[in-house]
Design a protein around this motif. Structure first.
Motif, PDB file in Angstrom:
ATOM      1  N   ASP A  64       0.828  -1.198   0.000  1.00  0.00           N
ATOM      2  CA  ASP A  64       0.000   0.000   0.000  1.00  0.00           C
ATOM      3  C   ASP A  64       0.870   1.259   0.000  1.00  0.00           C
ATOM      4  O   ASP A  64       0.558   2.235  -0.681  1.00  0.00           O
ATOM      5  CB  ASP A  64      -0.932   0.018   1.215  1.00  0.00           C
ATOM      6  N   ALA A  65       1.957   1.221   0.732  1.00  0.00           N
ATOM      7  CA  ALA A  65       2.822   2.393   0.845  1.00  0.00           C
ATOM      8  C   ALA A  65       3.595   2.657  -0.444  1.00  0.00           C
ATOM      9  O   ALA A  65       3.890   3.810  -0.767  1.00  0.00           O
ATOM     10  CB  ALA A  65       3.796   2.217   2.002  1.00  0.00           C
ATOM     11  N   SER A  66       3.925   1.623  -1.185  1.00  0.00           N
ATOM     12  CA  SER A  66       4.733   1.828  -2.391  1.00  0.00           C
ATOM     13  C   SER A  66       3.884   1.980  -3.639  1.00  0.00           C
ATOM     14  O   SER A  66       4.408   2.109  -4.734  1.00  0.00           O
ATOM     15  CB  SER A  66       5.708   0.672  -2.565  1.00  0.00           C
ATOM     16  N   SER A  67       2.597   1.935  -3.529  1.00  0.00           N
ATOM     17  CA  SER A  67       1.614   2.074  -4.604  1.00  0.00           C
ATOM     18  C   SER A  67       1.910   1.156  -5.781  1.00  0.00           C
ATOM     19  O   SER A  67       1.963   1.578  -6.916  1.00  0.00           O
ATOM     20  CB  SER A  67       1.504   3.527  -5.051  1.00  0.00           C
ATOM     21  N   ILE A  68       2.166  -0.105  -5.510  1.00  0.00           N
ATOM     22  CA  ILE A  68       2.338  -1.098  -6.559  1.00  0.00           C
ATOM     23  C   ILE A  68       0.945  -1.527  -7.002  1.00  0.00           C
ATOM     24  O   ILE A  68       0.134  -1.952  -6.185  1.00  0.00           O
ATOM     25  CB  ILE A  68       3.151  -2.307  -6.068  1.00  0.00           C
ATOM     26  N   ILE A  69       0.678  -1.429  -8.287  1.00  0.00           N
ATOM     27  CA  ILE A  69      -0.654  -1.741  -8.812  1.00  0.00           C
ATOM     28  C   ILE A  69      -0.551  -2.971  -9.703  1.00  0.00           C
ATOM     29  O   ILE A  69       0.185  -2.967 -10.689  1.00  0.00           O
ATOM     30  CB  ILE A  69      -1.212  -0.563  -9.634  1.00  0.00           C
ATOM     31  N   PRO A  70      -1.263  -4.058  -9.376  1.00  0.00           N
ATOM     32  CA  PRO A  70      -1.201  -5.242 -10.237  1.00  0.00           C
ATOM     33  C   PRO A  70      -1.907  -4.964 -11.568  1.00  0.00           C
ATOM     34  O   PRO A  70      -2.829  -4.169 -11.636  1.00  0.00           O
ATOM     35  CB  PRO A  70      -1.937  -6.307  -9.432  1.00  0.00           C
ATOM     36  N   TYR A  71      -1.428  -5.597 -12.627  1.00  0.00           N
ATOM     37  CA  TYR A  71      -2.099  -5.452 -13.927  1.00  0.00           C
ATOM     38  C   TYR A  71      -2.162  -6.808 -14.602  1.00  0.00           C
ATOM     39  O   TYR A  71      -1.496  -7.756 -14.200  1.00  0.00           O
ATOM     40  CB  TYR A  71      -1.367  -4.437 -14.812  1.00  0.00           C
ATOM     41  N   GLY A  72      -2.945  -6.893 -15.600  1.00  0.00           N
ATOM     42  CA  GLY A  72      -3.062  -8.132 -16.376  1.00  0.00           C
ATOM     43  C   GLY A  72      -3.659  -9.232 -15.528  1.00  0.00           C
ATOM     44  O   GLY A  72      -4.638  -9.047 -14.816  1.00  0.00           O
ATOM     45  N   ASP A  73      -3.040 -10.396 -15.601  1.00  0.00           N
ATOM     46  CA  ASP A  73      -3.555 -11.549 -14.862  1.00  0.00           C
ATOM     47  C   ASP A  73      -2.957 -11.651 -13.459  1.00  0.00           C
ATOM     48  O   ASP A  73      -3.034 -12.683 -12.816  1.00  0.00           O
ATOM     49  CB  ASP A  73      -3.314 -12.840 -15.648  1.00  0.00           C
ATOM     50  N   GLY A  74      -2.288 -10.600 -12.993  1.00  0.00           N
ATOM     51  CA  GLY A  74      -1.762 -10.598 -11.640  1.00  0.00           C
ATOM     52  C   GLY A  74      -0.320 -11.040 -11.545  1.00  0.00           C
ATOM     53  O   GLY A  74       0.237 -11.111 -10.463  1.00  0.00           O
ATOM     54  N   TYR A  75       0.320 -11.331 -12.706  1.00  0.00           N
ATOM     55  CA  TYR A  75       1.705 -11.787 -12.640  1.00  0.00           C
ATOM     56  C   TYR A  75       2.708 -10.671 -12.839  1.00  0.00           C
ATOM     57  O   TYR A  75       3.890 -10.835 -12.624  1.00  0.00           O
ATOM     58  CB  TYR A  75       1.958 -12.892 -13.681  1.00  0.00           C
TER      59      TYR A  75
END
Length: 188
Positions: free
Chosen positions: A168-179
């Motif tokens: 949450d702190a580093s604002s990593i956003i998953p994309y695609g199928d989650g890989y």
């Protein structure tokens, strides 16, 4: 569980220790032993003792009964008779009694410390990582008891919470199928 038979105390050759770390450890242990023996001699025989020890690093350590200064002054003045304060027998008796009591307390504390060291070693030897040579959390789950499994579960829940906070702190956003991951708006 049966203990391996130990070799017991071994007689060591008295020569200079080459390894600096081993020499420092030996110095510390033997200095403590020397002071303990001097304390016991004072307690048992009423001897007046002064010991000055210089470490290999140049630090000075001292032990004295009743104190180092009075013994050294007596020695340097070449006056083997006790100082003038010894003329007061009640004061000297009180001083001797309190030093004797302090020496006894010191010996008791040393004995308690040795007992606690042995207890700590026993506790360490009874832990799974000491037996298996690896931390408990890396041991196969099949070999864990209920207590270890509960600790592992708590540890894993805490790890999950911490990882969620970091994500949450580093604002990593998953994309695609989650890989894959994206930081901010762009792809990496």
């Amino acid at each position: 569980m049966a203990r391996k038979p130990s070799m017991g105390r071994q007689k060591i050759e008295i020569k200079r220790i080459n390894c600096e770390f081993s020499r420092q450890v030996t110095f510390s242990k033997r200095r403590a032993g020397l002071f303990k023996k001097a304390s016991e001699l004072c307690t048992l025989c009423g001897a007046e003792i002064a010991i000055l020890v210089f470490s290999p690093a140049g630090k000075v350590f001292s032990f004295g009964h009743p104190n180092v200064e009075s013994i050294v002054d007596r020695f340097l003045n070449e006056n083997n008779s006790p100082p003038e304060t010894a003329a007061l027998p009640l004061v000297e008796a009180f001083r001797g009694a309190s030093v004797c009591e302090l020496n006894q307390q010191y010996t008791q504390v040393l004995n308690l410390m040795e007992i606690e060291k042995k207890r700590a070693e026993t506790l360490y030897q009874s832990t799974p990582e000491a037996k298996q040579g690896e931390p408990w959390w890396e041991a196969p789950i099949e070999n864990m008891g209920l207590h270890e499994l509960q600790k592992l579960m708590i540890f894993m829940e805490e790890l999950k919470k911490n990882m969620k906070k970091r994500v949450d702190a580093s604002s990593i956003i998953p994309y695609g199928d989650g890989y894959g991951f994206s930081i901010g708006r762009g792809l990496i």
